[in-house]
Scaffold this active site. Structure first.
Site, PDB file in Angstrom:
ATOM      1  N   ARG A 219       0.845  -1.209   0.000  1.00 51.39           N
ATOM      2  CA  ARG A 219       0.000   0.000   0.000  1.00 51.39           C
ATOM      3  C   ARG A 219       0.875   1.253   0.000  1.00 51.39           C
ATOM      4  O   ARG A 219       2.101   1.167  -0.010  1.00 51.39           O
ATOM      5  CB  ARG A 219      -0.904  -0.002   1.234  1.00 51.39           C
ATOM      6  N   ILE A 221       3.071   4.499  -0.293  1.00 49.28           N
ATOM      7  CA  ILE A 221       4.181   4.909  -1.163  1.00 49.28           C
ATOM      8  C   ILE A 221       4.779   3.697  -1.884  1.00 49.28           C
ATOM      9  O   ILE A 221       5.107   3.768  -3.069  1.00 49.28           O
ATOM     10  CB  ILE A 221       5.249   5.655  -0.322  1.00 49.28           C
ATOM     11  N   TYR A 353      11.999   7.179  15.267  1.00 55.25           N
ATOM     12  CA  TYR A 353      11.856   7.255  13.801  1.00 55.25           C
ATOM     13  C   TYR A 353      13.004   8.076  13.199  1.00 55.25           C
ATOM     14  O   TYR A 353      13.627   7.670  12.207  1.00 55.25           O
ATOM     15  CB  TYR A 353      10.499   7.890  13.501  1.00 55.25           C
ATOM     16  N   THR A 388      -0.769   9.638   2.838  1.00 55.59           N
ATOM     17  CA  THR A 388      -0.896   8.171   2.840  1.00 55.59           C
ATOM     18  C   THR A 388      -1.650   7.734   4.096  1.00 55.59           C
ATOM     19  O   THR A 388      -1.964   8.557   4.953  1.00 55.59           O
ATOM     20  CB  THR A 388       0.485   7.470   2.886  1.00 55.59           C
TER      21      THR A 388
END
Ligand code: NAD
Length: 447
Positions: A219, A221, A353, A388
């Site tokens: 799904r 990108i 992250y 997204t």
């Protein structure tokens, strides 16, 4: 899909209202469609006196692409693009005339127009005046990009290590920046070195005959990357976790590729990817490390599992897979990794992250010479805010603000990231190695 706000301020009553209220009015960006013209109008090529021969070579390249190339800024046309060549500018004062001639045409630059600078990077041993002239282009381009309107963008090609303006990888970069493929790339300066390759038989199919692996392809990108690489001629192996099997099969079917259910954190992920690509498709030319997860928390509240999961998927898996690829000694391998602007500028609640994404930038730079020695490349793409499922989970108010921060005043589409990756993965971009290309609409956070 263009977000609702951008649509509203570009049509009907809400357009007039937004104008009256002075609200930001992001433009509808022109995106690539096969058969559409490369630029939205004639291309002006200007330079200072010393860079004229390079400007002539650039003009020849553009003529070869059947563009309407002009050299006179007083021509009364609606410009599709301006290319400013300052490759041999020796002193800052020498740039004035050419730079101001660019200024003189900006009011006639079409919506979704392009400005591209071509310059040289400062090098060790440059006289201070030469280094000033070369570095000055950086500040000029980033500022000019912020002044452009109507979806127009400004980007720069920075030649390094004696790269020549007419080599394939410079031409490939110029074509990418001029085209609708770079719709959401803005205010970026991309270094291009002397490594080079043959021009593709078709600039619309630069990955013809290549085998590409895309992780996290079920799904978002990743699915857009798979579609874009397939459109460019590649056979695509789509990788995702078994739990995303349905989406994975959908992407693989849509692109006429194969699906490989695999958790990229598996010890033998690299070997399994190689084996699948070789057995099913006879080789491996491109790997896109796209699989990634978020587990946002302030560090004070971070649980070990949240930290560890992000590092394992976003960083450790890429390192382990790259190690297997390097051990296999593949020639001409192009690796593109997903970094993030969070990994460059930092972001509250994303220490895990950002650690992982900054780590990606680190290993990309270190891997570049290793792959470069065998005719390959390693590059990273740093998306800003992209629409997204991942970003749909961000609270509405934060999401709305995030959209308006870039110069282009909107989020990007998955296809914008995919286009940048397809460009970096193509053999024609051989001179672009060890670089981080932002796809952020000039959300200039960080350095
Ligand atoms: P997404 O959550 O929509 O998709 C990620 C995909 O990766 C999913 O299909 C998921 O199943 C897969 N995946 C997760 N863990 C995996 C594993 N262990 N093995 C195999 N597959 C796995 O995310 P997205 O928004 O499409 O983001 C894709 C990449 O782009 C990520 O690396 C992300 O960090 C990066 N990125 C996204 C944005 C953005 O704004 N969306 C911004 C910067 C960077």
């Amino acid at each position: 899909m263009t977000d609702r706000y951008t649509k509203a301020v570009n049509s009907g009553f809400t357009k007039t209202l937004a104008k009256r209220l002075g609200l930001p009015r992001p433009a509808i960006l022109r995106r690539y469609r096969a058969g559409d013209p490369l630029t939205v109008g004639p291309v002006l090529v200007v330079s200072d006196g010393a860079s004229k021969a390079d400007a002539d070579a650039v003009a020849q390249t553009l003529l070869g692409w059947d563009l309407d190339v002009r050299r006179d800024p007083t021509d009364d046309v609606r410009w599709g693009a301006v290319v400013l060549v300052l490759t041999e500018t020796a002193r800052p004062a020498d740039a004035s005339e050419a730079v101001l001639s660019v200024g003189s045409v900006l009011r006639r630059l079409a919506g979704n127009g392009r400005v591209v600078t071509v310059s040289r990077a400062p090098a060790d041993g440059d006289a201070p005046e030469l280094a000033a002239a070369r570095n000055a282009v950086d500040g000029f381009l980033r500022s000019l990009a912020k002044e452009l309107r109507g979806g127009a963008t400004g980007n720069g090609i920075v030649l390094t290590g004696g790269a020549a303006v007419d080599q394939t990888s410079v031409r490939a970069t110029l074509r990418f920046f001029l085209s609708a493929k770079s719709a959401y790339v803005d205010g970026q300066l991309l270094p291009v070195g002397p490594a080079d390759a043959e021009a593709p038989t078709s600039w619309d199919r630069p990955l013809e005959g290549k085998v590409a692996v895309v992780t996290g392809a079920a799904r978002g990108i990743g699915a857009a990357i798979a579609r874009t690489l397939a459109r460019d001629g590649a056979t695509v192996v789509c990788v995702d976790v078994p739990a995303a099997g349905e989406g994975l099969a959908r992407t693989a079917n849509a692109v006429g590729g194969t699906a490989l259910q695999l958790d990229v954190t598996a010890e033998d992920a690299g070997q399994r990817i190689l084996q699948h690509a070789r057995e099913r498709h006879g080789g491996l030319d491109v790997v896109v490390h796209n699989a990634g997860i978020l587990r946002d928390k302030l560090l004070a509240n971070m649980k070990p599992a949240q930290w560890d999961a992000v590092i394992a998927v976003n960083l450790a898996a890429q390192l382990r897979i790259n190690e297997a690829l390097l051990d296999a000694g593949l020639d001409g391998l192009h690796v593109v990794s997903l970094a993030s602007t969070s990994g460059i500028a930092g972001n509250k609640g994303q220490t895990n992250y950002a650690f992982s994404k900054a780590g990606v930038i680190g290993h990309t730079r270190a891997t570049a010479p290793l792959l470069g020695a065998r005719g390959g490349t390693a590059n990273a793409v740093a998306p800003g805010f992209i629409e997204t499922d991942m970003t749909a989970s961000i609270p509405f108010a934060t999401r709305s603000v995030a959209r308006l921060l870039p110069t282009l005043s909107q989020g990007g589409e998955p296809v914008d990231v995919a286009e940048a990756i397809a460009f970096l993965a193509s053999p024609a971009a051989a001179g672009v190695n060890g670089q981080v290309l932002r796809v952020c609409g000039q959300h200039m956070v960080g350095q």
